[in-house]
Design an enzyme around this catalytic site. Structure first.
Site, mmCIF file in Angstrom:
data_model
loop_
_atom_site.group_PDB
_atom_site.id
_atom_site.type_symbol
_atom_site.label_atom_id
_atom_site.label_comp_id
_atom_site.label_asym_id
_atom_site.label_seq_id
_atom_site.Cartn_x
_atom_site.Cartn_y
_atom_site.Cartn_z
ATOM 1 C CG HIS A 143 -0.237 0.105 2.534
ATOM 2 N ND1 HIS A 143 0.411 -0.970 3.120
ATOM 3 C CD2 HIS A 143 -0.085 1.145 3.400
ATOM 4 C CE1 HIS A 143 0.934 -0.602 4.265
ATOM 5 N NE2 HIS A 143 0.654 0.682 4.474
ATOM 6 C CG ASP A 156 1.573 5.103 4.781
ATOM 7 O OD1 ASP A 156 1.053 3.978 4.955
ATOM 8 O OD2 ASP A 156 2.709 5.400 5.205
ATOM 9 C CG HIS A 158 4.957 0.932 3.088
ATOM 10 N ND1 HIS A 158 4.344 2.043 2.537
ATOM 11 C CD2 HIS A 158 4.413 0.796 4.326
ATOM 12 C CE1 HIS A 158 3.480 2.556 3.402
ATOM 13 N NE2 HIS A 158 3.495 1.816 4.490
ATOM 14 N NE ARG A 208 1.960 6.509 8.997
ATOM 15 C CZ ARG A 208 0.875 5.843 8.591
ATOM 16 N NH1 ARG A 208 0.984 4.598 8.146
ATOM 17 N NH2 ARG A 208 -0.315 6.409 8.642
#
Length: 302
Positions: A117, A119, A278, A293
Site C-alpha cells: 500500500h 499511506d 510498502h 509514524r
C-alpha cells in the site's frame, strides 16, 4: 523484461554520483533505498541539510537512518520540516502528539499491515511521505519492504501502458479500516472521508517520473474503465477490469523493484509515498513491535 530492468539499473547508477552530501549516503539496492549516516536528527535541519535530504529522498525513494534516539517532539519537528502533517482519522495517536500514529503490536494485538500500500492514498490530497521510527523491535522478524513504483511502471509492456492512458481508479479507506469500527464510527468516518479517484499513472511533481499509483489495500476499482476500454458484453467488461487491476497490483511483488529493511531500535525510515508502496511483514507474533509514524501531506495526483 531483463533488458528493461538492466536499463533501469544503469540509470540508477548514472544518476547516483558521489554528490557532495552534508552526510554519508550508501545505496541499498540498484532500484531503491539508501542508508543515511553522519546526521543527527535530534538537531533542527539547516537549509542545506534539508534540501540535500529532499534530493536524496527523490533519488532513492526511501531513506534509512540508524541510531536515531529521538523524542516524539523531535520526530514531529523533523517531519514538519518537509511539510504539514496529517492526523489519521482511525489509527491510534500518541497522547501528546496527534500527528504521530502509534503501531503497538504484541501477543494481545496482531499486526494487520501486511499488504502492499501507499499511506493514505484514499485522501483527495494523499501523502508526500511517511517517517517511521522503531521504538521497540522483535528479536527477529517484522521487516518492512518498499517498492519502486516508477520502476514498476517503466517496465510494463507498451500495450499495457497504452491501456492505462486516461484511466482513473477509486481509493477508499473503508474496506481496510472499516472492519475495526463500530457502525456509528463507520458513518462518522465515511462522512469525513469519502472515496476518491486518482490517475492510475501519476506524474511525480518533483522528479517528473511516471508512477504506477494503484495499491491493493485501498484501490477498489477503476472509475472509468468502460469509457476507456469500450463495452462489448457485461462479463467481458467486469472480468477485463478485474484482471487488469490484479495485474497492476502484482507489480509491487517483483523483488527487482524492492528493498527490505531489518529494523533495529531507533531506526528511522523516510519514504516517498508518491513513488513507493510498502509492506510490513507480520511474522513476529506474539513478540512486541512498537513503531511511531508521522505522515507529511502531499499534493493532488496528476
Amino acid at each position: 523484461m531483463q533488458q528493461a530492468i538492466s536499463a533501469m539499473e544503469e540509470r540508477t547508477r548514472a544518476h547516483s554520483p558521489n554528490e557532495n552530501w552534508p552526510f554519508t549516503v550508501t545505496q541499498a539496492t540498484p532500484a531503491i533505498g539508501a542508508y543515511v549516516s553522519d546526521i543527527d536528527l535530534r538537531e533542527p535541519l539547516d537549509e542545506p541539510a534539508y534540501l540535500a535530504l529532499r534530493r536524496a529522498l527523490i533519488r532513492y525513494k526511501v531513506l534509512f537512518f540508524r541510531d536515531q534516539d529521538i523524542t516524539p517532539a523531535q520526530h514531529v519537528a523533523f517531519a514538519r520540516r518537509f511539510g504539514k502533517l496529517e492526523v489519521h482519522p482511525v489509527l491510534t495517536h500518541d497522547p501528546d502528539h496527534p500527528e504521530l500514529v502509534v503501531f503497538d503490536k504484541s501477543d494481545k494485538k496482531r499486526g494487520r499491515e501486511n499488504i502492499f500500500h501507499s499511506d493514505v492514498s484514499w485522501r483527495e490530497v494523499p501523502s508526500m511521505g511517511s517517517i517511521l521510527r522503531c521504538v521497540e523491535c522483535p528479536p527477529t522478524g517484522g521487516d518492512t519492504i518498499w517498492v519502486n513504483m516508477a520502476g514498476a511502471y517503466e517496465n510494463l509492456p507498451e500495450d499495457v501502458k497504452a491501456r492505462l492512458e486516461g484511466l482513473r481508479a477509486v481509493h477508499d479507506l473503508m474496506p481496510l479500516f472499516g472492519a475495526a469500527l463500530s457502525p456509528e464510527q463507520r458513518v462518522a468516518v465515511r462522512a469525513q472521508n469519502p472515496a476518491v479517484t486518482h490517475p492510475v499513472v501519476r506524474t511525480h511533481p518533483e522528479s517528473g517520473e511516471k508512477l504506477l499509483f494503484v495499491n491493493e489495500a485501498f484501490t477498489t476499482h477503476f472509475a472509468n474503465y468502460a469509457e476507456i476500454a469500450g463495452y462489448r458484453i457485461g462479463f467481458d467488461l467486469k472480468l477485463g477490469e478485474m484482471d487488469l487491476l490484479q495485474y497492476l497490483f502484482r507489480q509491487a511483488a517483483a523483488p527487482e523493484y524492492q528493498v527490505r529493511l531489518k529494523w533495529e531500535a531507533d531506526t528511522i525510515a523516510f519514504w516517498d509515498n508518491r513513488a513507493t508502496q510498502h509492506y510490513a511483514v507480520q511474522d513476529y507474533y506474539p513478540a512486541v513491535r512498537r513503531m511511531m509514524r508521522a505522515t507529511v501531506i502531499g499534493d493532488r495526483p496528476v
